[in-house]
Design a protein around this motif. Structure first.
Motif, PDB file in Angstrom:
ATOM      1  N   LEU A  72       8.319  55.140  42.982  1.00  0.00           N
ATOM      2  CA  LEU A  72       9.633  55.519  42.470  1.00  0.00           C
ATOM      3  C   LEU A  72      10.362  56.548  43.341  1.00  0.00           C
ATOM      4  O   LEU A  72      11.575  56.422  43.564  1.00  0.00           O
ATOM      5  CB  LEU A  72       9.497  56.031  41.031  1.00  0.00           C
ATOM      6  CG  LEU A  72      10.785  56.423  40.308  1.00  0.00           C
ATOM      7  CD1 LEU A  72      11.719  55.231  40.215  1.00  0.00           C
ATOM      8  CD2 LEU A  72      10.469  56.967  38.922  1.00  0.00           C
ATOM      9  N   ALA A  82      21.652  49.845  45.042  1.00  0.00           N
ATOM     10  CA  ALA A  82      21.558  50.824  43.955  1.00  0.00           C
ATOM     11  C   ALA A  82      22.604  51.924  44.076  1.00  0.00           C
ATOM     12  O   ALA A  82      23.044  52.484  43.063  1.00  0.00           O
ATOM     13  CB  ALA A  82      20.157  51.434  43.916  1.00  0.00           C
ATOM     14  N   THR A 148      17.124  58.437  41.662  1.00  0.00           N
ATOM     15  CA  THR A 148      15.771  58.368  41.105  1.00  0.00           C
ATOM     16  C   THR A 148      15.803  58.124  39.600  1.00  0.00           C
ATOM     17  O   THR A 148      14.997  57.354  39.075  1.00  0.00           O
ATOM     18  CB  THR A 148      14.989  59.656  41.416  1.00  0.00           C
ATOM     19  OG1 THR A 148      14.952  59.859  42.827  1.00  0.00           O
ATOM     20  CG2 THR A 148      13.563  59.565  40.886  1.00  0.00           C
ATOM     21  N   LYS A 151      16.663  54.472  39.045  1.00  0.00           N
ATOM     22  CA  LYS A 151      15.499  53.625  39.304  1.00  0.00           C
ATOM     23  C   LYS A 151      14.439  53.807  38.226  1.00  0.00           C
ATOM     24  O   LYS A 151      13.729  52.854  37.888  1.00  0.00           O
ATOM     25  CB  LYS A 151      14.918  53.941  40.681  1.00  0.00           C
ATOM     26  CG  LYS A 151      15.829  53.574  41.837  1.00  0.00           C
ATOM     27  CD  LYS A 151      15.057  53.439  43.136  1.00  0.00           C
ATOM     28  CE  LYS A 151      14.380  54.729  43.519  1.00  0.00           C
ATOM     29  NZ  LYS A 151      13.544  54.569  44.711  1.00  0.00           N
ATOM     30  N   GLY A 196      15.428  49.461  43.478  1.00  0.00           N
ATOM     31  CA  GLY A 196      16.258  49.775  42.324  1.00  0.00           C
ATOM     32  C   GLY A 196      17.280  48.715  41.973  1.00  0.00           C
ATOM     33  O   GLY A 196      18.437  49.032  41.653  1.00  0.00           O
TER      34      GLY A 196
END
Length: 441
Positions: A72, A82, A148, A151, A196
């Motif tokens: 991740l 993303a 982050t 995702k 993502g």
């Protein structure tokens, strides 16, 4: 340091990051070896019972979560899509429709920062449907401009897909451990945890739709229609499940599905003063080297014959219509004669769509893997093609990462030989053998 890598369909450049991408993909492909071993162990072993079953399932789902959480924090290295998700959420919260205003619009000069710098297609409005925009907005409200967190939401959806698949297998009296085909597959792990991509909630909602379809009550049909509507609002292809799940006079499912779509699109119709569909139309009409079979045939004919381009275009459109229309009619006929189950119909229809699509990227095919896992665990259909269809759909999905090796090349012949032709030939052989067995009886 964030890697700046162009989209797959960009032309080659002098500073092409192909060596970096190739190194990443080679390591990625190596992870398929332990995955294949795990699948063989689960598929060839008798299903455990009692505590052993719970222990196995805990190991599989816990391992799936650990794999995703480990990756991740990594920045996207293959696609910057993303970042565009974050940009769409930003302009929506400012009161602008992402279906009308492109990132490069003068209205947004004061917003240009690292999110804008990492986005692509800056002069084109968004093509992501309203359901996808909902996930973008949730992420942005939780943590603005934080990739982050976005995702992490997709990873949560992806892990829930693993759990929902295991539960659906258990509901059908099958070994829930067979969820390993999706849970430990490196394709969704990388495409969702690192890259993502928004397909993660679409796959989850597709599996939840199949789970809700198990219930035949009015509440169950309404839930099926709502979940299918939400899946369609994230990605358009789940709409094909209508042909796989709808029954005669199934008005409640159809009404709920349609109402969900209207509710999803209405705010953006108001925000954009009626403009929503133009980006989808331009995207569908474009061409990339990794397009489907009709586009490839049209391209080949254009290079090797003197046929008029307009005629080639009409031939391409006719081939697409024939393949999708024929697939839809065949699936409806087989379903209503009880030859195939819902997941078989869904797998056939989505596979047919991917075979004629103008864009086939690896993350699109993730939905085929849980459907293949369900089909591999079900009883054979009357035609005896269920497991063959599941195997080749799984093969196609797992082979699509090879596309990254060809992203800066003009000739995709080897890619098609490795990814497309084995499933086509394998399914053709399976159909012929099935027909021969039926005739011999």
């Amino acid at each position: 340091m964030l890697l700046q890598i162009p989209l797959l369909i960009n032309p080659p450049t002098t500073d092409s990051p192909a060596p970096l991408i190739n190194a990443f993909v080679w390591h990625w492909l190596l992870t398929f070896l332990p995955y294949l071993l795990a699948c063989l162990v689960v598929l060839t072993s008798p299903p455990p019972a009692g505590r052993a079953r719970a222990l196995e399932l805990g190991l599989l789902l816990g391992g799936a979560l650990l794999l995703r959480l480990m990756l991740l924090p990594l920045s996207p290295v293959l696609s910057p899509d993303a970042w565009r998700y974050l940009w769409d959420a930003r302009v929506t919260l400012l009161g602008y429709s992402p279906y009308v205003y492109a990132p490069g619009d003068p209205h947004f000069i004061h917003l240009r920062d690292f999110v804008f710098a990492n986005s692509r297609y800056r002069n084109v409005p968004t093509l992501y449907p309203p359901g996808a925009q909902l996930f973008f907005l949730i992420s942005y409200l939780l943590a603005p401009s934080n990739l982050t967190v976005l995702k992490a939401i997709f990873v949560g959806c992806d892990w829930l897909t693993c759990a929902a698949l295991a539960w659906l297998l258990y509901q059908r009296g099958k070994d829930p451990g067979r969820c390993v085909l999706y849970a430990w597959c490196p394709l969704p792990v990388v495409e969702f945890a690192i890259q993502g991509h928004v397909d993660a909630p679409a796959v989850l909602l597709t599996i939840l739709t199949l789970l809700a379809a198990e219930y035949t009550s009015r509440r169950g049909r309404a839930a099926t229609g709502f979940l299918l509507g939400m899946a369609t609002l994230v990605r358009l292809y789940p709409a094909l499940l209508l042909l796989a799940l709808v029954r005669r006079r199934d008005r409640l499912l159809l009404t709920t599905w349609a109402a969900t779509l209207v509710a999803g699109y209405l705010p953006y119709l108001i925000l954009g003063q009626g403009q929503v569909l133009s980006p989808f139309e331009s995207y569908a009409g474009s061409y990339t080297p990794n397009a489907g079979l009709p586009q490839q045939l049209s391209h080949w004919l254009g290079l090797h014959t003197s046929l008029n381009p307009v005629l080639l275009h009409w031939l391409e459109e006719a081939a697409i219509g024939a393949m999708m229309g024929g697939s839809a009619l065949a699936v409806l006929w087989l379903r209503w004669r009880h030859h195939i189950a819902g997941e078989t119909a869904a797998l056939l229809l989505i596979s047919a769509l991917f075979a004629v699509s103008a864009h086939i990227f690896p993350w699109y095919t993730t939905v085929l893997i849980p459907l293949a896992a369900l089909l591999l665990s079900s009883s054979e259909s009357k035609l005896g093609l269920g497991r063959a269809t599941a195997f080749w759909a799984w093969y196609f999905a797992c082979a699509t990462p090879l596309a990254y090796f060809f992203m800066y090349k003009r000739d995709w012949t080897l890619y098609y030989a490795l990814v497309y032709w084995p499933p086509l030939l394998g399914l053709t052989l399976a159909i012929v053998l099935s027909l021969c067995r039926r005739v011999s009886k």
